[in-house]
Every structure is written in structure tokens, then in C-alpha cells.
Design a protein around this motif. Sequence first.
Motif, PDB file in Angstrom:
ATOM      1  N   LEU A  19       0.821  -1.209   0.000  1.00 38.82           N
ATOM      2  CA  LEU A  19       0.000   0.000   0.000  1.00 38.82           C
ATOM      3  C   LEU A  19       0.854   1.257   0.000  1.00 38.82           C
ATOM      4  O   LEU A  19       0.578   2.206  -0.729  1.00 38.82           O
ATOM      5  N   MET A  20       1.883   1.272   0.810  1.00 35.59           N
ATOM      6  CA  MET A  20       2.743   2.445   0.882  1.00 35.59           C
ATOM      7  C   MET A  20       3.535   2.633  -0.419  1.00 35.59           C
ATOM      8  O   MET A  20       3.736   3.756  -0.871  1.00 35.59           O
ATOM      9  N   GLN A  21       3.967   1.535  -1.012  1.00 39.58           N
ATOM     10  CA  GLN A  21       4.666   1.632  -2.296  1.00 39.58           C
ATOM     11  C   GLN A  21       3.746   2.215  -3.360  1.00 39.58           C
ATOM     12  O   GLN A  21       4.151   3.073  -4.144  1.00 39.58           O
ATOM     13  N   MET A  22       2.485   1.741  -3.391  1.00 39.54           N
ATOM     14  CA  MET A  22       1.530   2.251  -4.362  1.00 39.54           C
ATOM     15  C   MET A  22       1.232   3.727  -4.105  1.00 39.54           C
ATOM     16  O   MET A  22       1.201   4.531  -5.041  1.00 39.54           O
ATOM     17  N   ALA A  23       1.009   4.103  -2.849  1.00 36.62           N
ATOM     18  CA  ALA A  23       0.726   5.497  -2.505  1.00 36.62           C
ATOM     19  C   ALA A  23       1.916   6.390  -2.871  1.00 36.62           C
ATOM     20  O   ALA A  23       1.729   7.485  -3.424  1.00 36.62           O
ATOM     21  N   ASN A  24       3.113   5.929  -2.590  1.00 34.35           N
ATOM     22  CA  ASN A  24       4.307   6.714  -2.936  1.00 34.35           C
ATOM     23  C   ASN A  24       4.491   6.825  -4.446  1.00 34.35           C
ATOM     24  O   ASN A  24       4.895   7.869  -4.954  1.00 34.35           O
ATOM     25  N   TRP A  25       4.193   5.752  -5.163  1.00 35.07           N
ATOM     26  CA  TRP A  25       4.271   5.787  -6.621  1.00 35.07           C
ATOM     27  C   TRP A  25       3.282   6.808  -7.167  1.00 35.07           C
ATOM     28  O   TRP A  25       3.621   7.603  -8.047  1.00 35.07           O
ATOM     29  N   LEU A  26       2.044   6.789  -6.664  1.00 34.85           N
ATOM     30  CA  LEU A  26       1.042   7.758  -7.113  1.00 34.85           C
ATOM     31  C   LEU A  26       1.470   9.188  -6.772  1.00 34.85           C
ATOM     32  O   LEU A  26       1.276  10.106  -7.563  1.00 34.85           O
ATOM     33  N   ARG A  27       2.065   9.347  -5.608  1.00 32.48           N
ATOM     34  CA  ARG A  27       2.456  10.681  -5.156  1.00 32.48           C
ATOM     35  C   ARG A  27       3.642  11.226  -5.942  1.00 32.48           C
ATOM     36  O   ARG A  27       3.599  12.346  -6.441  1.00 32.48           O
ATOM     37  N   PRO A  34      -0.707  13.652  -1.092  1.00 35.35           N
ATOM     38  CA  PRO A  34      -0.539  12.495  -0.199  1.00 35.35           C
ATOM     39  C   PRO A  34      -1.850  11.827   0.224  1.00 35.35           C
ATOM     40  O   PRO A  34      -1.952  10.605   0.179  1.00 35.35           O
ATOM     41  N   ASP A  35      -2.846  12.608   0.618  1.00 33.76           N
ATOM     42  CA  ASP A  35      -4.115  12.015   1.052  1.00 33.76           C
ATOM     43  C   ASP A  35      -4.826  11.288  -0.085  1.00 33.76           C
ATOM     44  O   ASP A  35      -5.353  10.195   0.090  1.00 33.76           O
ATOM     45  N   ALA A  36      -4.834  11.922  -1.254  1.00 32.19           N
ATOM     46  CA  ALA A  36      -5.478  11.311  -2.415  1.00 32.19           C
ATOM     47  C   ALA A  36      -4.755  10.032  -2.833  1.00 32.19           C
ATOM     48  O   ALA A  36      -5.395   9.041  -3.197  1.00 32.19           O
ATOM     49  N   ALA A  37      -3.446  10.033  -2.770  1.00 34.22           N
ATOM     50  CA  ALA A  37      -2.665   8.850  -3.136  1.00 34.22           C
ATOM     51  C   ALA A  37      -2.944   7.688  -2.185  1.00 34.22           C
ATOM     52  O   ALA A  37      -3.099   6.547  -2.611  1.00 34.22           O
ATOM     53  N   THR A  38      -3.047   7.989  -0.901  1.00 28.61           N
ATOM     54  CA  THR A  38      -3.336   6.940   0.085  1.00 28.61           C
ATOM     55  C   THR A  38      -4.738   6.382  -0.107  1.00 28.61           C
ATOM     56  O   THR A  38      -4.947   5.172  -0.069  1.00 28.61           O
ATOM     57  N   ARG A  39      -5.718   7.257  -0.336  1.00 23.30           N
ATOM     58  CA  ARG A  39      -7.097   6.796  -0.579  1.00 23.30           C
ATOM     59  C   ARG A  39      -7.165   5.927  -1.828  1.00 23.30           C
ATOM     60  O   ARG A  39      -7.845   4.895  -1.845  1.00 23.30           O
TER      61      ARG A  39
END
Length: 131
Positions: A19-27, A34-39
Motif C-alpha cells: 500500500l505504501m509503495q503504491m501510494a508513494n508511486w502515485l504521489r 498524499p491524502d489522495a494517493a493513500t485513498r
Amino acid sequence: MIKKKSKQASASKELSSTLMQMANWLRYKKGWLPDAATRQAWLCQHALEALGEGVVMLDYNKLDGSRRLARGTLCQGISEAYDRYEYKGKSGVRKTDEGYFTFCYWDLDEEGFRSFNAARLDDYLTLNIER
């Protein structure tokens, strides 16, 4: 005394890492906040879990910009064509030229594998279909 890690703790750590890898990739690669990437990472994870449990209606944008509504699954016993298909690779998430986190699923209407990028998923809906 050395404690052995439980399988549940290991799976939880792996999920958290993905999840963190995906959120960081999106960010960092796609420019998301950051919030949108985590969601979005959580949305994709829940959609992937739902695909493994039954039929899901997916709503995402294709590469050409058009919108796609698709009924998909990664669950055996729902589609005869999927059950007969001899797949030699990995289902679920893979890395492609477009980037990381491309999700593969079996399209029930087209009777073939389709994929979408994590940044392109808008929503999903779990459908209750009798097997």
C-alpha cells in the motif's frame, strides 16, 4: 528467546508495504497529493480483494481517455471460460511499461484478461452473483 512471526503479522506487513509503495508511486511519479494517493491505494487494494472473492463492477479510464465499465473477477467457478483458461503467469498486480501497479482481471463480458493502472481506477462495486 526468539519469537516466530505469525503468518497474519507477515501478511499484514506485506500489505502495508504494498500500500505504501503504491501510494508513494502515485504521489511521486504521478503527482498526486498524499491524502489522495493513500485513498487511491486503499481503493485499489479493496477492489483487488473483491475481485478474488467474486464478481466486481469496475469503473476506470482507459489509456485512450474513454471510460470503461466492466464486470470482472479473479475467482474460479464464476465463468466457464475463465475456468478453462490455462493461465501461465501471475494474476493480480504486475509492473508494466506504463508503470507499476497494473491490475489484471478476467472480463466476464469480453471473456478475456484486461488490465488497468492503479491511477485510473475511479470506483468499484461488488456484485452478488449466484455460482
